[in-house]
Design a protein around this motif. Structure first.
Motif, mmCIF file in Angstrom:
data_model
loop_
_atom_site.group_PDB
_atom_site.id
_atom_site.type_symbol
_atom_site.label_atom_id
_atom_site.label_comp_id
_atom_site.label_asym_id
_atom_site.label_seq_id
_atom_site.Cartn_x
_atom_site.Cartn_y
_atom_site.Cartn_z
ATOM 1 N N THR A 149 37.143 67.214 27.511
ATOM 2 C CA THR A 149 37.170 67.208 28.978
ATOM 3 C C THR A 149 38.513 67.756 29.468
ATOM 4 O O THR A 149 38.559 68.549 30.415
ATOM 5 C CB THR A 149 36.955 65.779 29.506
ATOM 6 N N TRP A 156 29.670 58.942 26.029
ATOM 7 C CA TRP A 156 30.748 59.577 26.807
ATOM 8 C C TRP A 156 31.174 60.889 26.154
ATOM 9 O O TRP A 156 31.247 60.955 24.934
ATOM 10 C CB TRP A 156 31.975 58.658 26.851
ATOM 11 N N ALA A 168 35.057 54.957 21.299
ATOM 12 C CA ALA A 168 35.018 54.996 22.768
ATOM 13 C C ALA A 168 36.403 55.259 23.346
ATOM 14 O O ALA A 168 36.533 55.882 24.408
ATOM 15 C CB ALA A 168 34.459 53.688 23.310
ATOM 16 N N GLN A 169 37.456 54.799 22.638
ATOM 17 C CA GLN A 169 38.836 54.960 23.130
ATOM 18 C C GLN A 169 39.166 56.401 23.503
ATOM 19 O O GLN A 169 39.873 56.638 24.474
ATOM 20 C CB GLN A 169 39.827 54.493 22.051
ATOM 21 N N ARG A 227 37.110 58.689 24.417
ATOM 22 C CA ARG A 227 36.044 59.362 25.165
ATOM 23 C C ARG A 227 35.925 58.767 26.556
ATOM 24 O O ARG A 227 36.423 57.699 26.846
ATOM 25 C CB ARG A 227 34.709 59.242 24.422
ATOM 26 N N GLY A 228 35.229 59.484 27.413
ATOM 27 C CA GLY A 228 34.947 58.987 28.763
ATOM 28 C C GLY A 228 36.183 59.003 29.639
ATOM 29 O O GLY A 228 37.236 59.528 29.273
ATOM 30 N N LEU A 229 36.053 58.417 30.802
ATOM 31 C CA LEU A 229 37.125 58.465 31.798
ATOM 32 C C LEU A 229 37.578 57.065 32.190
ATOM 33 O O LEU A 229 38.145 56.859 33.260
ATOM 34 C CB LEU A 229 36.623 59.197 33.041
ATOM 35 N N GLY A 230 37.327 56.113 31.323
ATOM 36 C CA GLY A 230 37.685 54.739 31.646
ATOM 37 C C GLY A 230 36.496 54.051 32.279
ATOM 38 O O GLY A 230 36.245 54.206 33.463
ATOM 39 N N SER A 231 35.771 53.338 31.472
ATOM 40 C CA SER A 231 34.594 52.636 31.962
ATOM 41 C C SER A 231 34.778 51.139 31.774
ATOM 42 O O SER A 231 35.646 50.707 31.022
ATOM 43 C CB SER A 231 33.354 53.093 31.181
ATOM 44 N N ARG A 232 33.972 50.402 32.475
ATOM 45 C CA ARG A 232 33.965 48.954 32.243
ATOM 46 C C ARG A 232 32.848 48.655 31.267
ATOM 47 O O ARG A 232 31.703 49.056 31.474
ATOM 48 C CB ARG A 232 33.764 48.210 33.566
ATOM 49 N N VAL A 233 33.220 47.981 30.199
ATOM 50 C CA VAL A 233 32.240 47.638 29.173
ATOM 51 C C VAL A 233 32.137 46.114 29.114
ATOM 52 O O VAL A 233 33.139 45.426 28.905
ATOM 53 C CB VAL A 233 32.674 48.175 27.783
ATOM 54 N N ALA A 279 42.797 57.218 31.830
ATOM 55 C CA ALA A 279 41.481 56.685 31.453
ATOM 56 C C ALA A 279 41.581 55.676 30.313
ATOM 57 O O ALA A 279 42.051 55.987 29.235
ATOM 58 C CB ALA A 279 40.571 57.835 31.045
ATOM 59 N N ARG A 280 41.214 54.459 30.597
ATOM 60 C CA ARG A 280 41.149 53.403 29.574
ATOM 61 C C ARG A 280 39.897 52.595 29.856
ATOM 62 O O ARG A 280 39.616 52.271 30.999
ATOM 63 C CB ARG A 280 42.362 52.463 29.664
ATOM 64 N N HIS A 281 39.199 52.279 28.788
ATOM 65 C CA HIS A 281 38.036 51.415 28.988
ATOM 66 C C HIS A 281 38.505 49.972 29.183
ATOM 67 O O HIS A 281 39.483 49.539 28.592
ATOM 68 C CB HIS A 281 37.104 51.480 27.776
ATOM 69 N N GLU A 282 37.796 49.300 30.032
ATOM 70 C CA GLU A 282 38.117 47.900 30.298
ATOM 71 C C GLU A 282 36.981 47.083 29.695
ATOM 72 O O GLU A 282 35.831 47.212 30.116
ATOM 73 C CB GLU A 282 38.160 47.720 31.820
ATOM 74 N N ILE A 283 37.317 46.303 28.709
ATOM 75 C CA ILE A 283 36.255 45.611 27.973
ATOM 76 C C ILE A 283 36.340 44.105 28.199
ATOM 77 O O ILE A 283 37.404 43.493 28.042
ATOM 78 C CB ILE A 283 36.344 45.932 26.466
ATOM 79 N N SER A 284 35.240 43.532 28.595
ATOM 80 C CA SER A 284 35.227 42.086 28.814
ATOM 81 C C SER A 284 34.076 41.449 28.039
ATOM 82 O O SER A 284 33.055 42.091 27.759
ATOM 83 C CB SER A 284 35.088 41.784 30.303
ATOM 84 N N MET A 337 43.500 61.238 36.179
ATOM 85 C CA MET A 337 42.373 60.378 35.798
ATOM 86 C C MET A 337 42.197 60.365 34.285
ATOM 87 O O MET A 337 41.936 59.327 33.677
ATOM 88 C CB MET A 337 41.083 60.882 36.451
ATOM 89 N N LEU A 338 42.354 61.549 33.689
ATOM 90 C CA LEU A 338 42.192 61.653 32.232
ATOM 91 C C LEU A 338 43.307 60.892 31.517
ATOM 92 O O LEU A 338 43.061 60.184 30.552
ATOM 93 C CB LEU A 338 42.239 63.117 31.806
ATOM 94 N N ARG A 397 29.989 54.524 33.974
ATOM 95 C CA ARG A 397 31.203 53.740 34.238
ATOM 96 C C ARG A 397 30.981 52.258 34.007
ATOM 97 O O ARG A 397 31.922 51.494 33.915
ATOM 98 C CB ARG A 397 31.676 53.961 35.693
ATOM 99 N N ARG A 398 29.715 51.826 33.942
ATOM 100 C CA ARG A 398 29.424 50.397 33.725
ATOM 101 C C ARG A 398 28.426 50.290 32.572
ATOM 102 O O ARG A 398 27.266 50.701 32.696
ATOM 103 C CB ARG A 398 28.852 49.782 35.000
ATOM 104 N N ARG A 437 37.242 63.003 25.443
ATOM 105 C CA ARG A 437 38.238 63.165 26.502
ATOM 106 C C ARG A 437 39.089 64.415 26.267
ATOM 107 O O ARG A 437 39.456 65.111 27.206
ATOM 108 C CB ARG A 437 39.142 61.927 26.588
ATOM 109 N N GLN A 469 28.556 60.298 31.963
ATOM 110 C CA GLN A 469 29.812 59.547 32.166
ATOM 111 C C GLN A 469 29.571 58.149 32.749
ATOM 112 O O GLN A 469 30.072 57.831 33.829
ATOM 113 C CB GLN A 469 30.741 60.303 33.123
#
Lengths: 465, 83
Positions: free
Chosen positions: A288, A282, A178-179, A181-187, B56-61, B52-53, A158-159, A285, A156
């Motif tokens: 999970t 990831w 990716a949308q 999957r995972g728990l919200g990561s910074r990409v 959950a959203r990815h933050e893309i920069s 949390m689930l 996160r970064r 979801r 999992q």
């Protein structure tokens, strides 16, 4: 002798002999050369010559021997991205360096031998392939692909540092997958060209920047499918070296399933495609969420069960308590007392009744008595008389019996015959003499007679009768 | 720049704790007070995980060459930009 004429072959016979030898010796060959004298008549067949510095070889590529388009590279096995490609026959040009595969055949009509091409390939691609093989061996020897140096992906993450073109299909595929999957990561997306001359240096620089920043938990290097040439930036030795030296795990998803680049092989984990890279990075979801649901349900069940168990235990204890309560015991004893009282009452009454009945019977008997008494006097007297009589008879009988016994006893008295003149002879020691042998000459004996004893002595010899 | 990790336990830690709680609750010899406390904690964890689930959203920069960072958004139709 054979005539010389027998050694003279016809043109056809010689040609046939040559054909047999030649075609048997070269059933299938690979030839590399430059295309010249290219001719593409309306028949669809392609005629050309292959030449190098010194020689030239006629070649023909029959229409029937080739497909209208090609789905994969016959040399590398690479499946062409973006569908089948037109056959090389259509794009063949004079001066182009190609590799041809086919068999050598003799064309008797012109006395020529030629190559019947079955497929041809631009030699440029083949050079890339050779270069790839050379680098692959070299990097393998350096231990770049060693399994033991592969690091696991962080679970999992996160970064995530994403190194790819911001305008390709790859980034789109990756982010779309990716949308979910995972728990919200910074990409962080590090834009780089993924093909062309500048690509290797830019990719290498981006990797180093990610390493320097120390922010990301994992570096992801992706690119959509393409030809080997398109993907060449990822077969760059410097790029592979940079990946090899990365302080954080690297996930590479270059091209398609069938594409293996040196970057893929050097990375800690290879994804088949950019979408697959997101899958590897990831967990799903929905999956999970399903796991969470299972846990939540288990929690409810466990709590319910625990309460049920307690409830059951409480019920049992409650019942036991009721059974053991003082009130209950008191009631029990009261019941026992009552029973005892009842029994006692009944026993008393029974005894009383029995006594009463007996008394009544006696009273009745008594009442009957005075009437019968005078009647009973006579039989009583009679009985008394009979008893006395019986007693007398018994005495009489006993006396008679006694007398008879005395007479019998008298008859047995050994002294009685002495009255009639018999005598007994005894020795000094008291023993009776029965035989002559018992008395020795001169021995003192006693004669027992009825009123006493007479001492005597034996004279002379005893006479044995 | 290293982002400071929050003191909040992460999702997996919570899931693990939730699993542990379920296992402990399945033991019958637990005092009732402890049982209730564990159940409450489990419910809270389960809710927190669900949240949390859901969120959950990815933050893309997009990181530019100069070291700057700007949000990277997909096209309106949800498709990423193409060549």
């Amino acid at each position: 002798m054979t005539k010389a004429s027998e050694h003279i072959l016809s043109v056809t016979a010689l040609t046939e002999a040559i054909r047999t030898r030649l075609e048997a010796s070269f059933p299938f060959v690979w030839v590399r050369g430059q295309v010249t004298n290219l001719a593409k008549p309306a028949s669809g067949h392609v005629y050309f010559s292959l030449r190098d510095e010194e020689c030239s070889l006629a070649a023909v590529w029959f229409k029937s021997d080739r497909k209208a388009d090609q789905r994969f590279d016959p040399l590398t096995g690479e499946v062409f991205e973006g569908g089948p490609r037109p056959s090389l026959a259509l794009t063949l040009e004079n001066g182009q360096e190609v590799i041809c595969a086919g068999r050598v055949a003799v064309y008797g009509a012109r006395g020529q031998y030629q190559l019947i091409v079955e497929f041809a390939q631009d030699a440029g691609a083949s050079r890339l392939h050779e270069e790839f093989e050379r680098l692959r061996r070299k990097l393998a020897d350096l231990g770049y692909f060693a399994l033991e140096r592969k690091r696991p992906m962080p679970p999992q993450p996160r970064r995530v540092a994403l190194i790819t073109s911001p305008t390709g299909a790859a980034v789109h595929d990756f982010l779309r997958v990716a949308q979910g999957r995972g728990l919200g990561s910074r990409v962080r997306l590090y834009p780089v060209p993924v093909q062309g001359e500048a690509a290797p240096a830019r990719i290498g620089a981006a990797l180093l920047r990610v390493a320097d920043e120390g922010w990301a938990q994992v570096a992801v290097l992706i690119r959509g499918g393409g030809s080997m040439e398109d993907l060449w930036a990822f077969n760059d030795e410097a790029v592979a070296r940079t990946i090899f030296g990365m302080p954080l795990p690297v996930l590479a998803g270059i091209g398609h399933e069938v594409d293996f680049t040196l970057a893929d092989m050097t990375a800690d984990l290879r994804a088949a495609t950019p979408s697959h890279a997101a899958q590897l990075l990831w967990p799903d979801r929905a999956e999970t969420a399903r796991r969470l649901r299972v846990f939540a349900e288990s929690l409810m069940r466990a709590a319910d069960r625990s309460l049920e168990i307690r409830n059951a235990r409480l019920t049992v204890l409650d019942r036991t308590l009721a059974l053991l309560s003082p009130a209950r015991r008191l009631a029990e004893r009261q019941e026992r007392l009552q029973n005892a009282c009842l029994l006692m009452d009944r026993a008393w009454r029974d005894l009383f009744e029995r006594c009463d009945a007996r008394l009544q019977r006696l009273a009745l008997g008594l009442a009957a008595c005075p009437a019968s008494l005078p009647g009973r006097k006579l039989p009583l007297d009679m009985l008394e008389g009979r008893v006395v009589q019986a007693g007398n008879r018994f005495l009489e009988r006993s006396l008679h019996a006694g007398e008879r016994l005395r007479l019998r006893l008298d008859a047995l008295d050994p002294m009685a015959p002495l009255e009639r003149g018999y005598a007994l002879v005894r020795k000094e020691n008291g023993a009776f003499v029965r035989k002559t042998s018992q008395a020795a000459s001169g021995e003192a004996l006693r004669l027992v007679v009825s009123d006493g004893e007479i001492p005597v002595r034996v004279e002379g010899e005893t006479d044995h009768g | 720049m290293v982002k400071k990790t929050t003191p909040e336990p992460d999702f997996e830690t919570r899931m693990q704790r939730l699993q542990d709680i379920v296992q402990e609750l399945e033991r019958a010899d637990l005092p009732l007070e402890k049982n209730v406390a564990l159940y409450k904690e489990g419910r809270a964890l389960s809710r927190a995980c669900k949240e949390m689930l859901d969120k959950a959203r990815h933050e893309i920069s997009l990181c530019d060459e100069q070291g700057g960072e700007s949000p990277f958004v997909l096209d309106a139709d949800g498709e990423g930009p193409h060549d």
